[in-house]
Design a protein around this motif. Sequence first.
Motif, short mmCIF file in Angstrom:
data_model
loop_
_atom_site.label_atom_id
_atom_site.label_comp_id
_atom_site.label_asym_id
_atom_site.label_seq_id
_atom_site.Cartn_x
_atom_site.Cartn_y
_atom_site.Cartn_z
N SER A 205 0.69 -1.16 0.16
CA SER A 205 0.42 -0.39 0.25
C SER A 205 1.17 1.37 -0.27
CB SER A 205 -1.06 0.07 1.28
OG SER A 205 -2.03 -1.24 1.13
N LEU A 207 0.50 5.62 0.37
CA LEU A 207 -0.13 6.10 1.27
C LEU A 207 0.39 7.36 1.61
CD1 LEU A 207 -0.53 3.48 4.47
CD2 LEU A 207 -2.91 4.36 2.57
N ASN A 208 -0.42 8.26 0.98
CA ASN A 208 -0.05 9.57 1.02
C ASN A 208 -1.14 10.70 1.56
OD1 ASN A 208 -1.58 9.17 -1.16
ND2 ASN A 208 -0.47 10.34 -2.72
N ASP A 209 -2.21 10.39 1.66
CA ASP A 209 -2.70 11.19 2.62
C ASP A 209 -2.18 11.58 4.16
OD1 ASP A 209 -6.53 11.52 3.89
OD2 ASP A 209 -5.90 10.91 5.47
N ASP A 212 -2.78 9.93 6.98
CA ASP A 212 -1.45 8.93 7.45
C ASP A 212 -0.14 9.21 7.73
OD1 ASP A 212 -3.54 7.11 7.02
OD2 ASP A 212 -3.91 7.29 4.89
N LYS A 215 0.37 9.67 11.29
CA LYS A 215 0.45 9.19 11.59
C LYS A 215 2.04 7.88 12.09
CE LYS A 215 -5.09 7.81 12.24
NZ LYS A 215 -5.84 6.83 11.96
N PHE A 216 1.90 7.64 10.31
CA PHE A 216 3.28 7.52 10.25
C PHE A 216 4.00 8.41 10.80
CE2 PHE A 216 0.64 5.43 7.14
CZ PHE A 216 0.08 3.81 7.79
N TYR A 219 4.32 7.32 14.42
CA TYR A 219 4.90 5.75 14.93
C TYR A 219 6.68 6.41 14.25
CZ TYR A 219 0.86 4.13 15.05
OH TYR A 219 -0.68 3.08 15.49
N TYR A 304 4.45 7.37 2.54
CA TYR A 304 4.70 6.54 3.16
C TYR A 304 4.07 5.09 1.88
CZ TYR A 304 5.56 9.11 7.03
OH TYR A 304 6.76 10.00 8.21
N ILE A 358 -0.22 -0.28 15.73
CA ILE A 358 -0.66 0.26 14.38
C ILE A 358 -0.99 -1.32 13.71
CG2 ILE A 358 2.47 -1.13 13.87
CD1 ILE A 358 2.88 1.06 12.33
N GLU A 361 -4.43 -0.17 13.62
CA GLU A 361 -4.94 0.76 12.95
C GLU A 361 -4.62 0.28 10.95
OE1 GLU A 361 -4.52 4.82 14.19
OE2 GLU A 361 -2.40 4.03 15.04
N TYR A 362 -3.51 -0.54 10.84
CA TYR A 362 -3.05 -0.55 9.40
C TYR A 362 -3.42 -2.57 8.91
CZ TYR A 362 -2.19 4.00 9.16
OH TYR A 362 -2.62 5.08 9.18
#
Length: 396
Positions: A205, A207-209, A212, A215-216, A219, A304, A358, A361-362
């Motif tokens: 995946s 992810l570029n929102d 997200d 959050k990353f 983390y 990410y 994590i 969530e993912y």
Amino acid sequence: MSKGYKITKIVILSIVVLLAVLAVTLFTASGAQKKAKYLDPWKRDYAEQFEDPRLQLIAHGLLAANSHNLQPWKIQLDRQNPLAFYLYTDNERLALESDPLARQTLVSQGTFLEYMRVAGEQLGYPPEIVLFPDGEYDEQHLSESMERKPVAKITLSKANLQSNPLYEFMFLPDTNRMAYQPDEITPAQIRKLNKTNTDQELILSILNDKADIEKFGAYGVEGTDIETGLRRMNDESARIFRSNEYQKNKYRFGFSFEGQGTTGLKKHLLQGLITIIPFLNNEEASTKLAVQAAQTAADHTPAYALILSKDNSRTSQVKAGMLYSRLILTAHEEGLVMQPLSQVLEEYPEMREPYSRIHREYAAGGETIQFLIRLGRSTQETPLSMRRNAVDLISE
């Protein structure tokens, strides 16, 4: 000429001489005059010194990304078949504190295999790779099992040269820890990166929102803060930190100042200082710098990537590593760089809470997150890291 002027001139000359002596001392302690033999494997013609095609592929495989730069690979050549060999996990190159279940170590076997696959296609020796031909490890006797059971059997076949567009990108640094440019990853780039996953048991995946990304980033900082706050983790890292050129040429694996993008005069000054005054590289200062670097990275990352496996078998771990290598080479082809954020995915008690969070969530379907990866365009070149000689991987 006044007496005061003469004294001032003498003082200035003394300071200049002192600074020159200090600089020479630091550069000598750093080993600035030494040839960086630990970078030889990165040379495009390095593999050409070997007549055995198996060694040619091994020479390319050792350029792959790997956990803690321990290069935990051991090769056994088949004595009956000159085109066959076996890859084993080197059980003497385990990071037992940060990677107690050896998951990252097995992922590193996959990165090695995929680099060999790309090189084999380019050189006209495409490999057939059979994972765990003697079965997976006995987890109750893991180290002994690593000694007995190969991760893979590799059999080469002779074929016409087949240009692989990813080949030329094998010679670039695999990890860039610096700040990335704010440019978004384009939809076309995301589609191309997603095509690197051809395994139904794996999930990739991109992810570029904004949510997200935040959050990353958090983390990444949290994981770094936890890991660097543990004495045993810092001791483990310190044992494989190479503070000067002499050590880097001797050991050719582990960490060095280059990992943080330090090069040129600054690198040699730091290496010289740490070599002469080791306590300057103290735990508190290193921890602070690591957390600051993690925060800077979090603040400058436009996307990410996640690599998940539907189970957490040793085979899936190896396959995840193979996918990672395809992903980084394709990213390089697109002018992108990557950095895996390993800390929050590590499996020891102090990391249990963010690890579980994590995954809730993912990976709500029960998958295992094998990789959390920063992705973007570089703002700063990253130096190459140490690599051993290809022949040093050969075991009887």
